[in-house]
Design an enzyme around this catalytic site. Structure first.
Site, short mmCIF file in Angstrom:
data_model
loop_
_atom_site.label_atom_id
_atom_site.label_comp_id
_atom_site.label_asym_id
_atom_site.label_seq_id
_atom_site.Cartn_x
_atom_site.Cartn_y
_atom_site.Cartn_z
CG ASN A 1 4.54 1.31 9.95
OD1 ASN A 1 3.52 1.42 8.36
ND2 ASN A 1 4.01 2.22 10.24
CB THR A 2 4.34 -1.33 5.52
OG1 THR A 2 4.53 -0.09 4.92
CG2 THR A 2 2.49 -1.75 5.86
N GLY B 1 2.26 -10.07 9.63
CA GLY B 1 2.26 -10.90 9.32
C GLY B 1 1.48 -12.28 10.45
CB SER C 1 4.24 5.60 6.96
OG SER C 1 3.51 5.49 5.69
CG ASN D 1 -0.41 0.87 2.51
OD1 ASN D 1 -0.44 1.38 2.87
ND2 ASN D 1 0.31 0.06 3.57
NE ARG D 2 1.29 4.01 -5.65
CZ ARG D 2 1.91 3.30 -6.14
NH1 ARG D 2 2.48 2.62 -5.95
NH2 ARG D 2 1.04 3.25 -7.31
CG MET D 3 -3.09 2.93 1.95
SD MET D 3 -4.06 2.95 0.14
CE MET D 3 -6.25 3.52 1.04
N GLY D 4 -0.80 7.04 2.17
CA GLY D 4 -0.36 8.61 1.74
C GLY D 4 -0.99 8.86 3.07
CG PHE D 5 -0.91 9.08 7.05
CD1 PHE D 5 -0.62 8.09 7.32
CD2 PHE D 5 0.46 10.08 6.71
CE1 PHE D 5 0.44 7.29 8.13
CE2 PHE D 5 1.65 9.22 8.20
CZ PHE D 5 1.34 8.48 8.47
CG ASN E 1 3.39 4.20 1.80
OD1 ASN E 1 4.20 4.45 0.62
ND2 ASN E 1 2.09 3.53 2.87
CB THR E 2 4.40 11.03 4.72
OG1 THR E 2 3.63 10.06 4.75
CG2 THR E 2 4.58 12.18 5.15
CE LYS F 1 2.13 0.52 12.95
NZ LYS F 1 1.17 0.08 12.46
C1 LIG Z 1 -3.89 -0.22 3.70
C2 LIG Z 1 -2.73 0.08 4.82
C3 LIG Z 1 -2.72 1.24 5.65
C4 LIG Z 1 -1.74 1.96 7.11
N1 LIG Z 1 -1.98 2.02 7.47
C5 LIG Z 1 -0.72 2.75 8.35
C6 LIG Z 1 -1.18 3.73 9.13
O1 LIG Z 1 -1.96 4.59 8.93
N2 LIG Z 1 -0.57 3.95 10.54
C7 LIG Z 1 0.25 3.25 10.87
O2 LIG Z 1 0.74 3.38 11.61
N3 LIG Z 1 0.18 2.19 10.39
C8 LIG Z 1 -0.20 1.64 9.15
N4 LIG Z 1 -0.42 0.17 8.32
C9 LIG Z 1 0.57 -0.94 8.74
C10 LIG Z 1 -0.21 -1.86 10.29
O3 LIG Z 1 -1.06 -0.70 10.56
C11 LIG Z 1 0.77 -2.91 10.67
O4 LIG Z 1 1.82 -2.73 11.57
C12 LIG Z 1 1.11 -3.79 9.33
O5 LIG Z 1 0.36 -4.08 8.22
C13 LIG Z 1 2.15 -4.97 9.88
O6 LIG Z 1 0.84 -5.89 10.14
P1 LIG Z 1 0.16 -6.68 9.13
O7 LIG Z 1 0.78 -7.69 8.43
O8 LIG Z 1 -1.02 -7.26 10.26
O9 LIG Z 1 -0.95 -5.78 8.01
C14 LIG Z 1 -1.43 -0.06 7.52
C15 LIG Z 1 -1.23 -1.25 6.46
C16 LIG Z 1 -2.14 -1.02 5.63
C17 LIG Z 1 -2.48 -2.63 4.59
#
Ligand SMILES: Cc1cc2nc3c(=O)[nH]c(=O)nc-3n(C[C@H](O)[C@H](O)[C@H](O)COP(=O)(O)O)c2cc1C
Length: 363
Positions: free
Chosen positions: A250-251, A304, A186, A117-121, A188-189, A221
């Site tokens: 985070n990702t 994961g 993140s 994802n690259r939603m960007g908040f 994406n910013t 985070k």
């Molecule tokens: C679509 C999407 C949007 C996310 N938005 C945020 C966010 O706004 N802030 C944040 O700290 N993490 C965000 N994350 C990261 C998740 O909170 C999590 O840390 C990460 O996806 C790893 O967990 P998972 O493998 O269970 O998805 C986002 C993840 C995804 C997939």
């Protein structure tokens, strides 16, 4: 229940564009949230057995929480409790409302159980979020479990002014949050992850502390892409700033090797990767934090987690609480209940009475 989701519902959802499917799911959950009877009906299927955890004075009915990014508008707050979660992290939210990056910006690598994802908040801004939360409170629909708020930085705010942006959101949302998560990880910013640097992070945490009328737990985070050296510097700040804990992780901007051409295309997309390929690295980061802090700093583990084995791996590496995002998409709405039930069974089998006794035991 998982079988039903994976065989019937998920295939239908996965024929749709990823963000469209997300929006439709969120609309359904928002509808359920607004209706007490519907919420109770959902709860009767999905509520998890108790497996209490206490951290920073907060009581969690179970250790499985919703990760940030799923409910950025607080539109389905009551539904997360009905789905068995032990806590909810809303947001990420920024000082100013913003649309996020242009689409498409959410991609599934289905055969490898991953998402890029690259939603960007994309979010309504801190003030609108506060309004949404006040509506849930006024309607008597506030969950009984802890609610955290994930804070990002607005795209228009320059990095030097980041502290003001985070502090603004804390002020606007202070009365609603049981805890705050300062998200400086993140991908994406632009430039955001530079805020994990010692000086920048100290400035943010000091600004956040100044606006707090009374101390609410603040966590940071972190990115799975930080070197252990950089992570250690961040942990120094965590100790000196008396952080309540770390959310790891985070990702990632890293990509796994794959021979699958479909997934190669997805992995070539810019953004953060989550789900199965992130699992091992996020556990490694949790383990490092636990060792370096001698288990004194609570860790919320994310990355994961799709079942109780994955949750157990992170708990025994050092996480006191767990969060899921991608797992919910691949495994469906019974995920929290299933993980908690399986964890309970595992504790009984190993003669452990309380979950905290298992934290960090694999180190
Ligand atoms: C679509 C999407 C949007 C996310 N938005 C945020 C966010 O706004 N802030 C944040 O700290 N993490 C965000 N994350 C990261 C998740 O909170 C999590 O840390 C990460 O996806 C790893 O967990 P998972 O493998 O269970 O998805 C986002 C993840 C995804 C997939």
């Amino acid at each position: 229940m998982s079988w039903f989701y994976e065989r019937l519902i998920r295939p239908a959802l996965f024929t749709q564009d990823a963000e469209k499917a997300h929006e439709r799911t969120m609309r359904a959950l928002a509808l359920i949230s607004r209706n007490e009877l519907l919420s109770e009906f959902v709860e009767s299927f999905f509520s998890a057995p108790p497996l209490p955890v206490e951290i920073s004075g907060l009581k969690f009915p179970n250790p499985i929480g919703l990760a940030a990014g799923m409910d950025k508008f607080a539109s389905a707050l009551p539904a997360w409790e009905a789905l068995g979660f032990g806590f909810t992290e809303l947001g990420g939210v920024t000082q100013y409302p913003q649309p996020g990056n242009p689409g498409p910006r959410l991609f599934r690598a289905v055969t490898e159980s991953a998402i890029v994802n690259r939603m960007g908040f994309n979010n309504p801004g801190a003030e609108a979020m506060a309004e949404a939360l006040s509506t849930w409170k006024a309607a008597g629909r506030w969950p009984q479990h802890p609610v955290g708020i994930n804070l990002g930085k607005s795209k228009v705010t320059p990095l030097e002014k980041a502290a003001d942006d985070y502090a603004f959101s804390v002020r606007a949302l202070w009365r609603y949050a049981d805890f705050f998560v300062v998200n400086v990880s993140s991908p994406n910013t632009p430039g955001l992850r530079q805020l994990q640097d010692k000086r920048a992070l100290t400035e943010i945490l000091e600004a956040v502390r100044r606006v707090q009328e009374g101390a609410k737990p603040v966590l940071v985070k972190v990115s799975p892409d930080l070197s252990f050296e950089a992570l250690d510097e961040l942990l120094d700040v965590a100790v000196s700033q008396k952080l309540a804990g770390i959310v790891a992780t985070n990702t990632t901007t890293a990509r796994p090797e794959t021979v699958n051409p479909e997934n190669q295309k997805i992995y070539a997309e810019e953004g953060g990767l989550s789900g199965a390929p992130l699992r091992a690295r996020s556990t490694e980061v949790i383990r490092h934090i636990y060792r370096q802090t001698k288990g004194k700093l609570p860790i919320i583990g994310a990355g994961g987690v799709f079942n109780a084995d994955h949750a157990w791996e992170k708990i025994t590496a050092g996480a006191s609480l767990i969060q899921v995002y991608t797992g919910l998409i691949y495994k469906g709405p019974a995920l929290a209940k299933e993980i908690v039930s399986d964890l309970l069974r595992r504790l009984e089998e190993s003669g452990i009475k309380q979950l905290h006794e298992a934290v960090g035991t694999a180190n």
